[in-house]
Structure formats: structure tokens, C-alpha cells
Write a protein that holds these residues in place. Sequence first.
Motif, PDB file in Angstrom:
ATOM      1  N   ASP A 184      72.889  15.421  50.883  1.00 15.04           N
ATOM      2  CA  ASP A 184      74.226  15.028  51.311  1.00 15.04           C
ATOM      3  C   ASP A 184      74.261  14.677  52.797  1.00 15.04           C
ATOM      4  OD1 ASP A 184      74.964  15.661  48.753  1.00 15.04           O
ATOM      5  OD2 ASP A 184      76.041  17.501  49.288  1.00 15.04           O
ATOM      6  N   GLU A 185      75.178  13.816  53.153  1.00 12.53           N
ATOM      7  CA  GLU A 185      75.468  13.549  54.563  1.00 12.53           C
ATOM      8  C   GLU A 185      76.515  14.562  55.038  1.00 12.53           C
ATOM      9  OE1 GLU A 185      74.365  11.537  56.928  1.00 12.53           O
ATOM     10  OE2 GLU A 185      72.799  10.682  55.642  1.00 12.53           O
ATOM     11  N   VAL A 186      76.178  15.307  56.069  1.00  5.04           N
ATOM     12  CA  VAL A 186      77.082  16.331  56.609  1.00  5.04           C
ATOM     13  C   VAL A 186      77.130  16.172  58.129  1.00  5.04           C
ATOM     14  CG1 VAL A 186      76.571  17.933  54.730  1.00  5.04           C
ATOM     15  CG2 VAL A 186      75.251  18.060  56.846  1.00  5.04           C
ATOM     16  N   ASP A 187      78.096  16.830  58.751  1.00  2.00           N
ATOM     17  CA  ASP A 187      78.211  16.775  60.206  1.00  2.00           C
ATOM     18  C   ASP A 187      77.021  17.460  60.876  1.00  2.00           C
ATOM     19  OD1 ASP A 187      80.645  15.504  59.982  1.00  2.00           O
ATOM     20  OD2 ASP A 187      81.809  17.368  60.164  1.00  2.00           O
ATOM     21  N   ASP A 188      76.619  16.938  62.017  1.00  2.00           N
ATOM     22  CA  ASP A 188      75.587  17.598  62.807  1.00  2.00           C
ATOM     23  C   ASP A 188      76.078  18.963  63.280  1.00  2.00           C
ATOM     24  OD1 ASP A 188      73.951  15.448  62.517  1.00  2.00           O
ATOM     25  OD2 ASP A 188      73.935  14.864  64.635  1.00  2.00           O
ATOM     26  N   PRO A 189      75.190  19.954  63.348  1.00  2.00           N
ATOM     27  CA  PRO A 189      75.610  21.264  63.865  1.00  2.00           C
ATOM     28  C   PRO A 189      75.967  21.190  65.345  1.00  2.00           C
ATOM     29  CG  PRO A 189      73.228  21.180  63.586  1.00  2.00           C
ATOM     30  CD  PRO A 189      73.764  19.927  62.990  1.00  2.00           C
ATOM     31  N   ARG A 190      76.920  22.011  65.745  1.00  2.00           N
ATOM     32  CA  ARG A 190      77.359  22.046  67.143  1.00  2.00           C
ATOM     33  C   ARG A 190      77.103  23.452  67.686  1.00  2.00           C
ATOM     34  NH1 ARG A 190      83.137  19.172  67.761  1.00  2.00           N
ATOM     35  NH2 ARG A 190      82.450  19.331  69.939  1.00  2.00           N
ATOM     36  N   PRO A 191      76.178  23.593  68.604  1.00  2.00           N
ATOM     37  CA  PRO A 191      75.809  24.933  69.064  1.00  2.00           C
ATOM     38  C   PRO A 191      76.815  25.522  70.038  1.00  2.00           C
ATOM     39  CG  PRO A 191      74.575  23.295  70.282  1.00  2.00           C
ATOM     40  CD  PRO A 191      75.349  22.543  69.231  1.00  2.00           C
ATOM     41  N   VAL A 212      69.954  24.412  68.411  1.00  2.00           N
ATOM     42  CA  VAL A 212      69.827  23.458  67.313  1.00  2.00           C
ATOM     43  C   VAL A 212      68.404  22.936  67.289  1.00  2.00           C
ATOM     44  CG1 VAL A 212      70.548  21.218  66.399  1.00  2.00           C
ATOM     45  CG2 VAL A 212      72.258  22.795  67.318  1.00  2.00           C
ATOM     46  N   LEU A 213      67.823  22.910  66.094  1.00  2.00           N
ATOM     47  CA  LEU A 213      66.457  22.411  65.916  1.00  2.00           C
ATOM     48  C   LEU A 213      66.454  21.115  65.127  1.00  2.00           C
ATOM     49  CD1 LEU A 213      64.436  25.562  64.766  1.00  2.00           C
ATOM     50  CD2 LEU A 213      64.849  24.768  67.089  1.00  2.00           C
ATOM     51  N   SER A 265      66.360  20.850  70.033  1.00  2.00           N
ATOM     52  CA  SER A 265      67.002  19.625  70.520  1.00  2.00           C
ATOM     53  C   SER A 265      68.254  19.916  71.348  1.00  2.00           C
ATOM     54  CB  SER A 265      67.361  18.715  69.349  1.00  2.00           C
ATOM     55  OG  SER A 265      68.190  19.376  68.418  1.00  2.00           O
ATOM     56  N   GLU A 266      68.883  21.073  71.113  1.00  2.00           N
ATOM     57  CA  GLU A 266      70.022  21.515  71.930  1.00  2.00           C
ATOM     58  C   GLU A 266      69.893  23.027  72.121  1.00  2.00           C
ATOM     59  OE1 GLU A 266      73.993  19.810  71.105  1.00  2.00           O
ATOM     60  OE2 GLU A 266      73.031  18.925  69.336  1.00  2.00           O
ATOM     61  N   VAL A 267      70.083  23.467  73.374  1.00  2.00           N
ATOM     62  CA  VAL A 267      69.919  24.884  73.694  1.00  2.00           C
ATOM     63  C   VAL A 267      71.162  25.364  74.434  1.00  2.00           C
ATOM     64  CG1 VAL A 267      68.536  26.595  74.919  1.00  2.00           C
ATOM     65  CG2 VAL A 267      67.412  24.646  73.812  1.00  2.00           C
ATOM     66  N   GLY A 268      71.805  26.412  73.913  1.00  2.00           N
ATOM     67  CA  GLY A 268      72.990  26.959  74.552  1.00  2.00           C
ATOM     68  C   GLY A 268      72.683  27.547  75.922  1.00  2.00           C
ATOM     69  N   LEU A 295      71.231  24.778  62.798  1.00  2.00           N
ATOM     70  CA  LEU A 295      71.755  25.654  63.834  1.00  2.00           C
ATOM     71  C   LEU A 295      71.146  27.045  63.666  1.00  2.00           C
ATOM     72  CD1 LEU A 295      73.985  26.108  66.100  1.00  2.00           C
ATOM     73  CD2 LEU A 295      75.361  27.063  64.238  1.00  2.00           C
ATOM     74  N   VAL A 296      70.574  27.580  64.746  1.00  2.00           N
ATOM     75  CA  VAL A 296      70.085  28.955  64.762  1.00  2.00           C
ATOM     76  C   VAL A 296      71.064  29.767  65.612  1.00  2.00           C
ATOM     77  CG1 VAL A 296      68.176  30.505  65.306  1.00  2.00           C
ATOM     78  CG2 VAL A 296      67.707  28.148  64.569  1.00  2.00           C
ATOM     79  N   PRO A 297      71.921  30.574  64.974  1.00  2.00           N
ATOM     80  CA  PRO A 297      72.925  31.326  65.737  1.00  2.00           C
ATOM     81  C   PRO A 297      72.296  32.469  66.525  1.00  2.00           C
ATOM     82  CG  PRO A 297      73.517  31.146  63.396  1.00  2.00           C
ATOM     83  CD  PRO A 297      72.079  30.768  63.529  1.00  2.00           C
TER      84      PRO A 297
END
Length: 346
Positions: free
Chosen positions: A15-22, A28-29, A65-68, A118-120
Motif C-alpha cells: 500500500d501507499e501510506v504517508d511517510d513517517p514523521r519523527p 526514521v530509517l 535518514s532522519e534523526v530526532g 519509524l523507530v520510536p
Amino acid sequence: MRSARWKGIRTISLDEVDDPRPGPADVVLDVQACGICGSDVHAYAEGAWITEGAPMGHEFAGTASEVGAEVAGIAVGDRVAVIPMGPCGTCPQCSVGHVNLCADLSNSARGGLSDRVLVPRAALGRQLYRMPDSLAFEEGAFLEPLSVATRAIRSAAPDLQGPILVTGLGSIGQCVLRVLQAYGATDVLGVDVSPPRLAVAAATGAAVLDARSEDLRQHVLDRWGTTVSPYQRGGNVGTVFECSGALSVLDVLPELTAPAGTISIAGLTSETPRLDLNTVAQKELRLLGSFAYTPPDSAEAFRLLAEGEVQVAPLVSHRVPLSRVDEAFEAQHAVDGSVKVVVVAG
């Protein structure tokens, strides 16, 4: 982005879903490799432990790819292996160190069979392990099942010089076998019915048994002899690691295990098994459940991977791009044709 979702028995939808937002404590990996495990197959083929629309995949590795802003020790571009389980840290089980039995796993990373995850509450050395350049992404994806195997062995504390039986040579059983060998076990027998799984286990130097062509009970009694408990004669196996979930195997294990021996149950069954509790009692067997892992188990599993003490690359029998994820599940479901199917980016 694309994400593989369970839609019904043997039905997977990309499925196409929204990108995770950290958030500030999240990472985000970009997923590079994700293994399909036995529980995934049970979910896919039987609808076990899953609900319609749930994202799939929990054995994965990728690139940050994104780091809080609050995450320490991880930078964009880092290659990391993932421990997906995210315990709450405050429930009664967590408070005494049993984080693998946490009552609230809402902080877990889900959906490894996706473009991004997303890795919480990501922490280096807990949820994320930075991989050395020598470790491929598909090898890093084995951190989760290797942690399961490491916990089973650490909990059972087997006599490494005595007879050890490993029943079921899927991902967990193969990892158990390799960790036992890394620790110096000298007399291990691996049992399965799948020719490719038996072959990859035999390539390590371990003895193997095809339970389709030989009788497991008689082979074990002939190989290791018998012992006598107060009320019966039985086998001489000091420790069994049961990773198959096969009811026919579970039926004979109490007889084959030596008095005061251990049966470690790491495999899950599709049906409720019968168990000879009289033999368990009369031989004073230790029947030990082993579920998931704790941080020390995962740290040890990563050490074994990173230092090359356990080789998992030979287990990869199929590499399938995410765009053909349905084919990946069919391949893993075909026991005779696969060992480990890894879904890769693409």
C-alpha cells in the motif's frame, strides 16, 4: 511510501501510506533489508497474531535518514541494525528486568517491510546498533532472530560438552545452532524435514537428521544411549532447544531428555500441543519457555554478528525486492524450497 500490509489469508498488499514523521526522540530509517520470520509466515498463511491492515516485518536493517534532536550517538547516514521491541520501562515486568514480557509494546518499531520505518524512542545500544562496514544489511537484519536464539541459550545455560538437540532449523533454530557452536558446543544434532535447511546446517559441521526419512526417537536413543529415571527408561539428551513448533516433535521430547535435563521452548505452535507431564515430573525436567529478548541478549547477539563469531549470510536462500513482497512470502512459506527469505529495497 510503500508498506506491506496483511489483508487476509495468503494476501499481502503493498500500500501507499504517508511517510513517517519523527519526534525529537525518534529515528526514521530507509529500510535496506528485512527478513521474513516464522511468525510472519504463521500470520500470512493462518492469520495468527495479526489483524487486517497491520504492517508486516520486524527483522530489518537500514540507513538513518532522519534523526530526532534528542537522539544521541546516531547520525543521518549511519548503517544500523534494529531491535524492534520497544518496552514501556514502567510496567511490573519491566521494573524487574523482564522487558521481553512488557505489558505495553506501543513504542515498538513496526513495518520493516516498507520503504521507511519509524523507530520510536531510539537509543544506540538498545533499539539501534551501528553496523561495521564489514556487515551487510541482510546480515544486520538477523540481529532480531539472533537475539531470540541468544536468549534461549543464555536462559537454558546448557552443558556445552553434553548432548544437545536442536529441533527445527528455520531462522531461530539455525541461529541457535550457530551460537552454540560459537560458544564451543561439541555434540549437537539438528533436526528438520527441509533438505535446504538441513544442508545449510550440515555445512557448519553439525550433525543433522532428516525426520522424514529417519525416526527421531530411535535415532536419538541409538546415538546417545539411554538413562533411567525413578519410573522409566529414556533418552540422554541434556538440553533440547525446540524451535519447530511441530506437535509430533513435542510429543517425544520428554522421553528423549535426560533426568534433570532442560527443554527450552522457543518455537510457537499453530495448535495446542499435548505434553507428557508425568514424564516431566518423574524425570524432574526443566520445561523452559523462551520469548523474544532483553537488552543483554541483543547486545551479545550484536557482538557475535559484528565480530564474525556467527555467520548468517549462508542462511539467505532468497533475495526478493519489496515490489514483489507477495512472492517473498510464498517463497518463505515453501519449507522445502527456502531457508531464509530477505526482502531488499527495490
